[in-house]
Design an enzyme around this catalytic site. Structure first.
Site, short mmCIF file in Angstrom:
data_model
loop_
_atom_site.label_atom_id
_atom_site.label_comp_id
_atom_site.label_asym_id
_atom_site.label_seq_id
_atom_site.Cartn_x
_atom_site.Cartn_y
_atom_site.Cartn_z
N GLY A 183 33.43 33.27 39.87
CA GLY A 183 34.22 34.28 39.18
C GLY A 183 35.01 33.80 37.98
O GLY A 183 34.58 32.90 37.25
N ILE A 184 36.21 34.37 37.82
CA ILE A 184 37.00 34.06 36.61
C ILE A 184 37.50 32.61 36.64
O ILE A 184 37.70 32.01 35.58
CB ILE A 184 38.17 35.05 36.38
CG1 ILE A 184 39.22 34.99 37.49
CG2 ILE A 184 37.66 36.47 36.20
CD1 ILE A 184 40.45 35.85 37.21
N GLY A 185 37.68 32.05 37.82
CA GLY A 185 38.10 30.65 37.91
C GLY A 185 37.06 29.72 37.31
O GLY A 185 37.39 28.79 36.56
N ALA A 193 37.93 27.65 41.72
CA ALA A 193 37.16 27.78 40.48
C ALA A 193 35.66 27.57 40.68
O ALA A 193 34.96 27.25 39.74
CB ALA A 193 37.69 26.79 39.44
N ASN A 194 35.18 27.79 41.89
CA ASN A 194 33.73 27.63 42.09
C ASN A 194 32.98 28.94 41.82
O ASN A 194 31.77 28.99 41.86
CB ASN A 194 33.43 27.14 43.51
CG ASN A 194 33.87 28.11 44.57
OD1 ASN A 194 35.06 28.40 44.65
ND2 ASN A 194 32.96 28.62 45.37
N TYR A 207 47.95 43.09 50.14
CA TYR A 207 47.44 42.50 48.90
C TYR A 207 48.45 42.72 47.77
O TYR A 207 48.81 41.76 47.05
CB TYR A 207 46.09 43.12 48.53
CG TYR A 207 45.53 42.59 47.22
CD1 TYR A 207 45.12 41.27 47.11
CD2 TYR A 207 45.42 43.41 46.10
CE1 TYR A 207 44.61 40.76 45.92
CE2 TYR A 207 44.91 42.92 44.90
CZ TYR A 207 44.51 41.60 44.81
OH TYR A 207 44.01 41.10 43.63
#
Length: 297
Positions: free
Chosen positions: A30-32, A27-28, A180
């Site tokens: 983007g969406i996080g 979460a450092n 992926y």
């Protein structure tokens, strides 16, 4: 996005999370990070689990400033190393009285062939096996904290995926897009299997497609893929928009009695046929336990 979702009003909720504890992986950025900001604004204690502690500390500062909630901290977690996952989980189990929401958000995308510290192909290792082990290690605390939720960020790419049970680590041949898609299909199958095992515990599970989001996950795309992303960029989401379905799965009160489902654009949607194959889900579960040397019935 499903056609019916195109005209739905944007989802929003005033739901509060005061007194709740949340762990979000990766979460450092983007969406996080946007998810962390939103849940902090709702009053939650938010723990961001990141590999790069320098970036994580900068993100914590930003989350606190944006949310006005200083109950935000970062802890080191490298999902490509089971030793790091075990150390992180031990710290959470020791230091935290509860864990109400676990968000398995971190991921790597179409990267060149590489292996984790334990010898797993990087994408299946980080995106699926890392989160599988993390969830397993935190599950007693999550159950103790019920009602609780486990949210796993998958992708529409799961639709093109297959689980190569006899070559899960892509050792016979490697196609970064296939690897992926395999890892993202594994996320949906994991959520489905987990829901069945958690029936009656008050812990519910969700997987989701965040939308095509402009994030630094795109850094490994090749020339033609980058061109394609440029063309479709007007239809892609920014990180705030991309975080909405994760937040929806984490907080929407109406989902309290739903579990094991797959969501897109803040609404339930149907995953691929393979993602609903319970026999495949069970085989993947058994293989994952075997690879991680754990017993999880």
């Amino acid at each position: 996005m499903p056609f019916s979702n195109m005209f739905r009003a944007a989802w929003s909720s005033e739901e509060r999370l005061d007194g709740k504890t949340v762990v979000i992986t990766g979460a450092n950025t983007g969406i996080g990070k946007e998810t962390a900001i939103d849940l902090s604004k709702r009053g939650a204690r938010v723990i961001i689990a990141c590999r790069d502690m320098e970036k994580a500390k900068a993100a914590v500062k930003e989350i606190i400033e944006s949310s006005g909630n200083d109950n935000v901290l970062c802890k080191k977690l490298d999902l490509s190393d089971t030793k790091s996952i075990r150390e992180f989980a031990e710290g959470i189990n020791q230091d935290e009285a509860k864990l109400n929401i676990l968000i398995n958000n971190a991921g790597v995308m179409v990267c060149p062939y590489g292996k984790t510290a334990d010898g797993f192909e990087m994408q299946i290792g980080v995106n699926h096996l890392g989160h599988f082990l993390l969830t397993y290690l935190l599950l007693d605390l999550i159950k103790k904290s019920a009602p609780a939720r486990i949210v796993t960020v998958s992708s529409l790419a799961h639709s093109w995926g297959s689980i190569y049970l006899d070559d899960i680590n892509s050792e016979k041949s490697y196609d970064k897009s296939k690897a992926y898609s395999q890892s993202k299909l594994a996320n949906v199958l994991f959520t489905r299997s987990l829901a069945k095992r958690l029936e009656g515990t008050g812990v519910t599970t969700y997987s989701l497609h965040p939308g095509v989001v402009q994030t630094d996950l795109f850094r490994h795309l090749n020339g033609p893929q980058r061109c394609f992303m440029k063309v479709v960029s007007p239809f892609t989401k920014n990180s705030v928009q991309g975080a909405q379905t994760t937040i929806y799965c984490a907080v929407e009160p109406k989902l309290a009695n739903e579990t094991g489902g797959y969501y897109s654009d803040c609404a339930p949607t149907s995953p691929s046929r393979k993602a609903k194959n319970d026999e495949l889900a069970q085989k993947l579960w058994d293989l994952s336990c075997n690879m991680l040397s754990i017993t999880w019935d």
